[in-house]
Design a protein around this motif. Structure first.
Motif, mmCIF file in Angstrom:
data_model
loop_
_atom_site.group_PDB
_atom_site.id
_atom_site.type_symbol
_atom_site.label_atom_id
_atom_site.label_comp_id
_atom_site.label_asym_id
_atom_site.label_seq_id
_atom_site.Cartn_x
_atom_site.Cartn_y
_atom_site.Cartn_z
ATOM 1 N N HIS A 254 0.855 -1.184 0.000
ATOM 2 C CA HIS A 254 0.000 0.000 0.000
ATOM 3 C C HIS A 254 0.893 1.237 0.000
ATOM 4 O O HIS A 254 1.683 1.448 0.929
ATOM 5 N N SER A 255 0.771 2.040 -1.022
ATOM 6 C CA SER A 255 1.721 3.132 -1.247
ATOM 7 C C SER A 255 1.578 4.272 -0.245
ATOM 8 O O SER A 255 2.535 5.044 -0.054
ATOM 9 N N ILE A 256 0.418 4.404 0.373
ATOM 10 C CA ILE A 256 0.226 5.473 1.356
ATOM 11 C C ILE A 256 0.681 5.028 2.744
ATOM 12 O O ILE A 256 1.418 5.732 3.434
ATOM 13 N N TYR A 257 0.266 3.826 3.149
ATOM 14 C CA TYR A 257 0.695 3.295 4.436
ATOM 15 C C TYR A 257 2.148 2.833 4.413
ATOM 16 O O TYR A 257 2.766 2.651 5.459
ATOM 17 N N LYS A 258 2.688 2.611 3.205
ATOM 18 C CA LYS A 258 4.065 2.155 3.024
ATOM 19 C C LYS A 258 4.320 0.842 3.768
ATOM 20 O O LYS A 258 5.364 0.662 4.406
ATOM 21 N N LYS A 259 3.362 -0.046 3.652
ATOM 22 C CA LYS A 259 3.545 -1.365 4.258
ATOM 23 C C LYS A 259 2.729 -2.389 3.473
ATOM 24 O O LYS A 259 1.863 -2.038 2.672
ATOM 25 N N TRP A 260 3.047 -3.655 3.738
ATOM 26 C CA TRP A 260 2.365 -4.743 3.052
ATOM 27 C C TRP A 260 1.053 -5.048 3.758
ATOM 28 O O TRP A 260 1.010 -5.172 4.979
#
Length: 439
Positions: A35-41
């Motif tokens: 997830h590009s906003i949360y920067k996590k899988w």
């Protein structure tokens, strides 16, 4: 800004899936995605209709009759890669380059229009753009204000009227690359007018400033430049960031700068990766044998960049800069169904590629190539001229020395150039350039 293409009837069909009245075309279950906003899988299910993601989350659609279901367990899914600065005309053309690069996960291109602009009238160029838009890749374009090098008839080619027609195209997102920046800095009214028109149209302006001083960068920022891709040292990267430039790091056949730039940033703990992009800058075909943007991501990983940051430099960061996260760079509801499936997050070469809802690669094998663009509307290049032996005399005492792959300087010729062949005991060669008129 990128413009979405869905009509009201298409949106009604997409809503029908959410409302439980229609099945999606494709359902990806057990998806582990970046997830590009949360920067996590994150994990969930991805519902797709046509070329659009209609839902991403924990829920399952109410109807799945006729739906293709893919179980993505064990894979990592990242947004399709974006080549943010490509010259798609080096022994390849936009279609052939996209067909090759897309199988490696690079499915969106911001392309130089120079070859089209100089060789064709706008009507023919736009008909080619229209054909490219029908393919399962995404093409965006620059509009050039000037040539790559000075031309005698430049004013006749780069007219405000012709440039304005390109500015009106929805797939044109930026102006540049600005190579005649000394003219702009010197007050050229025509160049200032076209750059200003592009800015009023909401476009970014890309500079071309190799070796530029801090004072020059400041001047060009005031004159409207937004980004630059010519930093060759980490100090040049930092100076551009300091003055608010968007910085694209280059890894190309003549400037393979990416490894040492990223390693320096990692070693110095300069946490600016959210504000960096990457490009291969229109490299030679041999440079692409081991990848396109997946190659850049691999370099970033090897330099010690965190995987999330490495992938976002080739996807979300580009989309955010060009204000197109409503379509690209984010695995979320409403975006293009453009996904890369990886066996491991440490290996950016995808085993499955989905672009705008079309499978380009499955289980490591590319799908069939797509219909090529019809180039028959372009007059074949068939120059008519004669060369005689007298045209092939080398009497000039000055030569060109290549200091490296980019930099040249003059030198005085001391060898005998009257023979038909030169000795192999030195590194000097004959060089002759002939234009299409035999001059």
């Amino acid at each position: 800004m990128a413009v979405s293409t869905w009509e009201r009837t298409e949106i009604e069909q997409q809503l029908a899936i959410i409302n439980g009245n229609k099945a999606p075309d494709l359902l990806i279950i057990n998806a582990t995605y970046l997830h590009s906003i949360y920067k996590k899988w994150m994990t969930g299910n991805i519902w797709i209709l046509g070329d659009r993601i209609v839902y991403v989350g924990k829920e399952m659609p109410a109807i799945t009759e006729g739906t293709e279901i893919m179980d993505a367990a064990g894979k990592k899914i990242v947004p399709g890669y974006i080549e943010s600065h490509v010259h798609p005309f080096q022994l390849y053309n936009p279609w052939t380059f996209a067909d090759y690069a897309s199988r490696l996960g690079t499915t969106t291109f911001l392309s130089d229009n120079l070859a089209l602009f100089m060789a064709l009238d706008n009507e023919t160029s736009f008909s080619i753009l229209d054909e490219l838009n029908e393919l399962p890749f995404t093409f965006y374009w620059w509009v050039r204000f000037d040539s790559q090098t000075v031309l005698k008839n430049e004013a006749e080619i780069f007219t405000e009227a012709s440039i304005s027609e390109w500015l009106d195209r929805p797939e044109v997102l930026l102006g540049g690359e600005l190579t005649s920046w000394p003219r702009l800095m010197g007050g050229d009214p025509k160049l200032f007018a076209t750059v200003s028109a592009a800015r009023r149209a909401g476009m970014k302006i890309e500079g071309h400033y190799p070796g530029a001083s801090e004072r020059t960068l400041a001047r060009m920022k005031l004159l409207g430049t937004d980004g630059d891709h010519e930093a060759m040292t980490v100090e040049e990267v930092e100076t551009r960031l300091l003055h608010g430039y968007a910085v694209t790091l280059r890894h190309s056949s003549i400037r393979p700068d990416l490894p040492h730039l990223l390693k320096s940033l990692v070693d110095q703990e300069v946490d600016v990766f959210d504000h960096l992009m990457m490009t291969t800058d229109g490299s030679t075909p041999s440079f692409y044998e081991d990848g396109v943007m997946d190659k850049c991501i691999r370099v970033a990983l090897e330099a010690g960049v965190a995987p999330t940051a490495a992938y976002l430099m080739a996807s979300y960061n580009v989309a955010r800069y060009y204000d197109m996260t409503d379509l690209h760079g984010l695995i979320a509801t409403g975006r293009y169904a453009t996904l890369n499936f990886l066996e491991d997050k440490k290996n950016p070469a995808p085993i499955d590629v989905l672009s705008k809802g079309v499978w380009l690669k499955r289980n490591g094998k590319s799908t069939a190539p797509f219909m090529p663009v019809d180039y028959s509307k372009i007059t074949p290049f068939a120059p008519v001229f004669d060369l005689t032996e007298s045209d092939l005399l080398f009497n000039d005492p000055l030569g060109i020395e290549m200091v490296n792959d980019v930099i040249t300087k003059p030198y005085e010729v001391t060898i005998d150039t009257s023979s038909n062949t030169l000795s192999n005991e030195h590194d000097e060669s004959f060089l002759m350039l002939v234009d299409r008129n035999g001059k």
